[in-house]
Design a protein around this motif. Structure first.
Motif, PDB file in Angstrom:
ATOM      1  N   MET A  88      13.335  -7.457   4.267  1.00  0.00           N
ATOM      2  CA  MET A  88      14.267  -6.883   3.300  1.00  0.00           C
ATOM      3  C   MET A  88      13.638  -6.776   1.914  1.00  0.00           C
ATOM      4  SD  MET A  88      18.154  -8.087   2.391  1.00  0.00           S
ATOM      5  CE  MET A  88      18.613  -7.954   4.120  1.00  0.00           C
ATOM      6  N   ARG A  89      12.913  -7.810   1.508  1.00  0.00           N
ATOM      7  CA  ARG A  89      12.321  -7.774   0.164  1.00  0.00           C
ATOM      8  C   ARG A  89      11.252  -6.692   0.058  1.00  0.00           C
ATOM      9  NH1 ARG A  89      10.095 -12.493   2.398  1.00  0.00           N
ATOM     10  NH2 ARG A  89       7.820 -12.518   2.538  1.00  0.00           N
ATOM     11  N   GLU A  90      10.560  -6.401   1.157  1.00  0.00           N
ATOM     12  CA  GLU A  90       9.545  -5.353   1.150  1.00  0.00           C
ATOM     13  C   GLU A  90      10.188  -3.975   1.046  1.00  0.00           C
ATOM     14  OE1 GLU A  90       6.172  -7.630   3.898  1.00  0.00           O
ATOM     15  OE2 GLU A  90       7.814  -6.516   4.848  1.00  0.00           O
ATOM     16  N   VAL A  91      11.286  -3.781   1.753  1.00  0.00           N
ATOM     17  CA  VAL A  91      12.031  -2.530   1.677  1.00  0.00           C
ATOM     18  C   VAL A  91      12.594  -2.349   0.271  1.00  0.00           C
ATOM     19  CG1 VAL A  91      14.039  -1.257   2.533  1.00  0.00           C
ATOM     20  CG2 VAL A  91      12.575  -2.502   4.139  1.00  0.00           C
ATOM     21  N   ASN A 131       5.972   7.107   3.806  1.00  0.00           N
ATOM     22  CA  ASN A 131       6.742   7.386   2.597  1.00  0.00           C
ATOM     23  C   ASN A 131       7.262   8.817   2.707  1.00  0.00           C
ATOM     24  OD1 ASN A 131       7.674   8.035   0.054  1.00  0.00           O
ATOM     25  ND2 ASN A 131       5.951   7.095  -1.031  1.00  0.00           N
ATOM     26  N   LYS A 132       8.474   8.953   3.231  1.00  0.00           N
ATOM     27  CA  LYS A 132       9.066  10.279   3.431  1.00  0.00           C
ATOM     28  C   LYS A 132      10.248  10.461   2.486  1.00  0.00           C
ATOM     29  CE  LYS A 132      10.415  14.209   5.394  1.00  0.00           C
ATOM     30  NZ  LYS A 132      11.550  14.497   4.474  1.00  0.00           N
ATOM     31  N   HIS A 133      10.065  11.345   1.492  1.00  0.00           N
ATOM     32  CA  HIS A 133      11.169  11.664   0.583  1.00  0.00           C
ATOM     33  C   HIS A 133      12.259  12.379   1.375  1.00  0.00           C
ATOM     34  CE1 HIS A 133      13.461  13.472  -2.683  1.00  0.00           C
ATOM     35  NE2 HIS A 133      12.791  12.708  -3.551  1.00  0.00           N
ATOM     36  N   PRO A 134      13.529  11.990   1.199  1.00  0.00           N
ATOM     37  CA  PRO A 134      14.596  12.601   2.011  1.00  0.00           C
ATOM     38  C   PRO A 134      14.761  14.106   1.811  1.00  0.00           C
ATOM     39  CG  PRO A 134      15.500  11.176   0.287  1.00  0.00           C
ATOM     40  CD  PRO A 134      14.039  10.921   0.326  1.00  0.00           C
ATOM     41  N   ASN A 135      14.295  14.638   0.669  1.00  0.00           N
ATOM     42  CA  ASN A 135      14.497  16.063   0.397  1.00  0.00           C
ATOM     43  C   ASN A 135      13.196  16.858   0.308  1.00  0.00           C
ATOM     44  OD1 ASN A 135      17.339  15.666   0.186  1.00  0.00           O
ATOM     45  ND2 ASN A 135      17.042  14.906  -1.908  1.00  0.00           N
ATOM     46  N   LYS A 136      12.095  16.243   0.700  1.00  0.00           N
ATOM     47  CA  LYS A 136      10.808  16.929   0.639  1.00  0.00           C
ATOM     48  C   LYS A 136      10.068  16.748   1.963  1.00  0.00           C
ATOM     49  CE  LYS A 136      10.230  16.116  -4.349  1.00  0.00           C
ATOM     50  NZ  LYS A 136       9.376  15.486  -5.388  1.00  0.00           N
ATOM     51  N   PRO A 137       9.320  17.770   2.384  1.00  0.00           N
ATOM     52  CA  PRO A 137       8.566  17.633   3.639  1.00  0.00           C
ATOM     53  C   PRO A 137       7.342  16.754   3.453  1.00  0.00           C
ATOM     54  CG  PRO A 137       8.072  19.737   2.607  1.00  0.00           C
ATOM     55  CD  PRO A 137       9.160  19.104   1.765  1.00  0.00           C
ATOM     56  N   GLN A 156      12.974   0.290  -4.932  1.00  0.00           N
ATOM     57  CA  GLN A 156      13.040   0.190  -6.386  1.00  0.00           C
ATOM     58  C   GLN A 156      12.028   1.120  -7.042  1.00  0.00           C
ATOM     59  OE1 GLN A 156      12.569  -3.814  -7.835  1.00  0.00           O
ATOM     60  NE2 GLN A 156      12.914  -3.257  -9.957  1.00  0.00           N
ATOM     61  N   GLU A 157      10.897   1.306  -6.393  1.00  0.00           N
ATOM     62  CA  GLU A 157       9.844   2.160  -6.935  1.00  0.00           C
ATOM     63  C   GLU A 157      10.116   3.643  -6.699  1.00  0.00           C
ATOM     64  OE1 GLU A 157       6.305   3.236  -8.818  1.00  0.00           O
ATOM     65  OE2 GLU A 157       7.267   1.261  -8.737  1.00  0.00           O
ATOM     66  N   HIS A 158      10.680   3.985  -5.523  1.00  0.00           N
ATOM     67  CA  HIS A 158      10.777   5.388  -5.119  1.00  0.00           C
ATOM     68  C   HIS A 158      12.198   5.945  -5.055  1.00  0.00           C
ATOM     69  CE1 HIS A 158       6.488   5.608  -4.197  1.00  0.00           C
ATOM     70  NE2 HIS A 158       6.608   4.429  -3.604  1.00  0.00           N
ATOM     71  N   GLY A 159      13.190   5.066  -5.034  1.00  0.00           N
ATOM     72  CA  GLY A 159      14.570   5.542  -5.002  1.00  0.00           C
ATOM     73  C   GLY A 159      15.102   5.830  -3.616  1.00  0.00           C
ATOM     74  N   TYR A 160      14.331   5.549  -2.585  1.00  0.00           N
ATOM     75  CA  TYR A 160      14.752   5.714  -1.193  1.00  0.00           C
ATOM     76  C   TYR A 160      13.944   4.725  -0.349  1.00  0.00           C
ATOM     77  CZ  TYR A 160      10.545   8.616  -1.431  1.00  0.00           C
ATOM     78  OH  TYR A 160       9.277   9.072  -1.675  1.00  0.00           O
ATOM     79  N   LYS A 161      14.364   4.522   0.888  1.00  0.00           N
ATOM     80  CA  LYS A 161      13.719   3.539   1.752  1.00  0.00           C
ATOM     81  C   LYS A 161      12.516   4.156   2.480  1.00  0.00           C
ATOM     82  CE  LYS A 161      17.729   0.594   2.782  1.00  0.00           C
ATOM     83  NZ  LYS A 161      18.597   1.073   1.690  1.00  0.00           N
ATOM     84  N   PRO A 162      11.541   3.342   2.867  1.00  0.00           N
ATOM     85  CA  PRO A 162      10.452   3.842   3.708  1.00  0.00           C
ATOM     86  C   PRO A 162      10.984   4.159   5.099  1.00  0.00           C
ATOM     87  CG  PRO A 162      10.318   1.459   3.537  1.00  0.00           C
ATOM     88  CD  PRO A 162      11.417   1.887   2.605  1.00  0.00           C
ATOM     89  N   ALA A 199       0.837  -1.210   0.000  1.00  0.00           N
ATOM     90  CA  ALA A 199       0.000   0.000   0.000  1.00  0.00           C
ATOM     91  C   ALA A 199       0.862   1.247   0.000  1.00  0.00           C
ATOM     92  CB  ALA A 199      -0.929  -0.013   1.207  1.00  0.00           C
ATOM     93  N   LEU A 200       1.960   1.236   0.774  1.00  0.00           N
ATOM     94  CA  LEU A 200       2.875   2.376   0.778  1.00  0.00           C
ATOM     95  C   LEU A 200       3.622   2.488  -0.541  1.00  0.00           C
ATOM     96  CD1 LEU A 200       4.561   2.418   4.306  1.00  0.00           C
ATOM     97  CD2 LEU A 200       2.970   4.079   3.372  1.00  0.00           C
ATOM     98  N   THR A 201       4.067   1.356  -1.055  1.00  0.00           N
ATOM     99  CA  THR A 201       4.825   1.348  -2.307  1.00  0.00           C
ATOM    100  C   THR A 201       3.989   1.886  -3.456  1.00  0.00           C
ATOM    101  OG1 THR A 201       6.145  -0.541  -1.550  1.00  0.00           O
ATOM    102  CG2 THR A 201       6.088  -0.122  -3.929  1.00  0.00           C
ATOM    103  N   GLU A 202       2.729   1.453  -3.503  1.00  0.00           N
ATOM    104  CA  GLU A 202       1.837   1.862  -4.586  1.00  0.00           C
ATOM    105  C   GLU A 202       1.155   3.202  -4.299  1.00  0.00           C
ATOM    106  OE1 GLU A 202      -0.752  -1.490  -4.795  1.00  0.00           O
ATOM    107  OE2 GLU A 202       0.931  -2.872  -5.146  1.00  0.00           O
ATOM    108  N   GLN A 203       1.453   3.785  -3.135  1.00  0.00           N
ATOM    109  CA  GLN A 203       0.917   5.084  -2.726  1.00  0.00           C
ATOM    110  C   GLN A 203      -0.605   5.102  -2.658  1.00  0.00           C
ATOM    111  OE1 GLN A 203       3.439   7.492  -5.622  1.00  0.00           O
ATOM    112  NE2 GLN A 203       3.884   8.612  -3.725  1.00  0.00           N
ATOM    113  N   THR A 204      -1.177   3.973  -2.260  1.00  0.00           N
ATOM    114  CA  THR A 204      -2.616   3.928  -2.026  1.00  0.00           C
ATOM    115  C   THR A 204      -2.943   4.240  -0.564  1.00  0.00           C
ATOM    116  OG1 THR A 204      -2.498   1.522  -1.668  1.00  0.00           O
ATOM    117  CG2 THR A 204      -3.044   2.294  -3.896  1.00  0.00           C
TER     118      THR A 204
END
Length: 339
Positions: A113-116, A285-291, A121-127, A96-101
């Motif tokens: 590990m596989r979930e992370v 889902n927190k982007h490292p460079n965005k609030p 792979q989808e977002h370019g950073y870890k949850p 749900a987090l990966t797909e942003q639902t």
């Protein structure tokens, strides 16, 4: 609580889970500063203007009650928001987090590990994992069962098909554990969670030393149904979050080894003495460079407020201290709001 790769150590001739020791140490570290009353005095939540939008949490059944309490209380500050909780199991949170639902993923275990990796792979950073409460897995029996306690080797012999903890013979009835009752020769009725549950995975890793469950475990879709099943079955046993205790059952003290049993009391859970203690998580889902969005940021602030952690206590779990709350807020670029 933090996920640990399975490992074992030799102890008194048997195999015991290293993760049980390591996780208890982490909980002790989390309350080192708890000698002062201020450690448990969290700031009151302060309403701010301009909060609107949708809020959806997907994930753990164990956290369902607590998350629902948070959402309902949060809506009293912001009645125009649309907030929902879906609680089908911890394994539903990562996709749900990966797909942003969903904005929040409630989990009673750390992501695998596989979930992370799928998220990264989808977002370019870890949850981001946020520790929001302390829980413990309780072993429940019928209220008329006189068993004084169980150790990990016995729990493994009751539940496991592989016997990794001590390689002891399987235990199929209560008479084998010294229970002297007319029903003790009956086969033990086993109750537990289904495989999408974080509680299932945590119990498998820590209480069964990573072994496999017996096929005859009656898997339940929710924590409450496990305990209710035990209440109606005199020869039953079940594992579930301690906060789900109901009339008709009692929680059994447990020991890592021997008969040095520890009750799942609040103090024993908070200190890490109770060997099946763990953190509960909310992932974001927190982007490292965005609030974070305003609604996400405020909901997280509420969780780590006096009101939010009071609801943790109300739901039967152990609130976290101020030091840990500050550390978790900092992970998503937030800090305590001064009253």
């Amino acid at each position: 609580m933090v996920a640990w790769c399975f490992s074992v150590v030799i102890a008194l001739g048997g195999l015991l889970p290293l993760s049980a020791y390591a996780e208890s140490e982490l909980l002790r570290d989390a309350v080192v500063a708890s000698d002062s009353q201020s450690e448990f005095t969290l700031p009151d939540y302060q309403k701010v203007p301009g909060i609107a939008g949708n809020l959806l949490s997907v994930g753990s059944d164990t956290l369902a009650g607590m998350t629902t309490l948070w959402v309902e209380a949060f809506k009293t500050y912001y009645p125009n928001i649309n907030a929902q909780v879906q609680a089908s199991g911890s394994s539903t949170a990562p996709p749900a987090l990966t797909e942003q639902t969903a904005q929040f993923g409630a989990m009673s275990r750390a992501m695998r590990m596989r979930e992370v990796e799928a998220f990264e792979q989808e977002h370019g950073y870890k949850p981001t994992a946020l520790k929001v409460a302390i829980d413990a897995i309780g072993i429940f029996v019928h209220q008329d069962n006189p068993i004084k306690g169980l150790n990990f080797a016995q729990i493994d012999a009751i539940y496991s098909a592989t016997g990794r903890c001590d390689d002891a013979p399987a235990i199929n009835n209560w008479q084998a554990l010294g229970v002297d009752a007319s029903w003790a020769k009956r086969k033990i009725q086993l109750f537990g969670r289904n495989s999408v549950s974080g509680t299932y995975g945590y119990f498998k890793k820590n209480a069964l030393c990573g072994g496999d469950f017996q096929a005859r475990v009656n898997e339940q879709p929710g924590s409450a149904s496990v305990v209710q099943s035990v209440a109606s079955t005199i020869s039953g046993i079940g594992y579930s979050g301690v906060g789900y205790r109901v009339a008709g059952v009692r929680s059994v003290p447990i020991a890592i080894q021997g008969n040095d049993y520890i009750e799942p009391s609040r103090d024993n859970i908070l200190s890490g003495e109770y060997p099946l203690s763990r953190y509960l998580y909310v992932y974001v889902n927190k982007h490292p460079n965005k609030p974070l969005s305003p609604i996400e940021a405020e909901f997280i602030r509420f969780i780590y407020s006096a009101q939010g952690q009071a609801l943790v206590d109300k739901d039967g779990y152990v609130p976290i201290g101020r030091t840990l709350a500050q550390q978790e807020l900092a992970k998503v670029g937030l800090s305590e709001r001064v009253n």
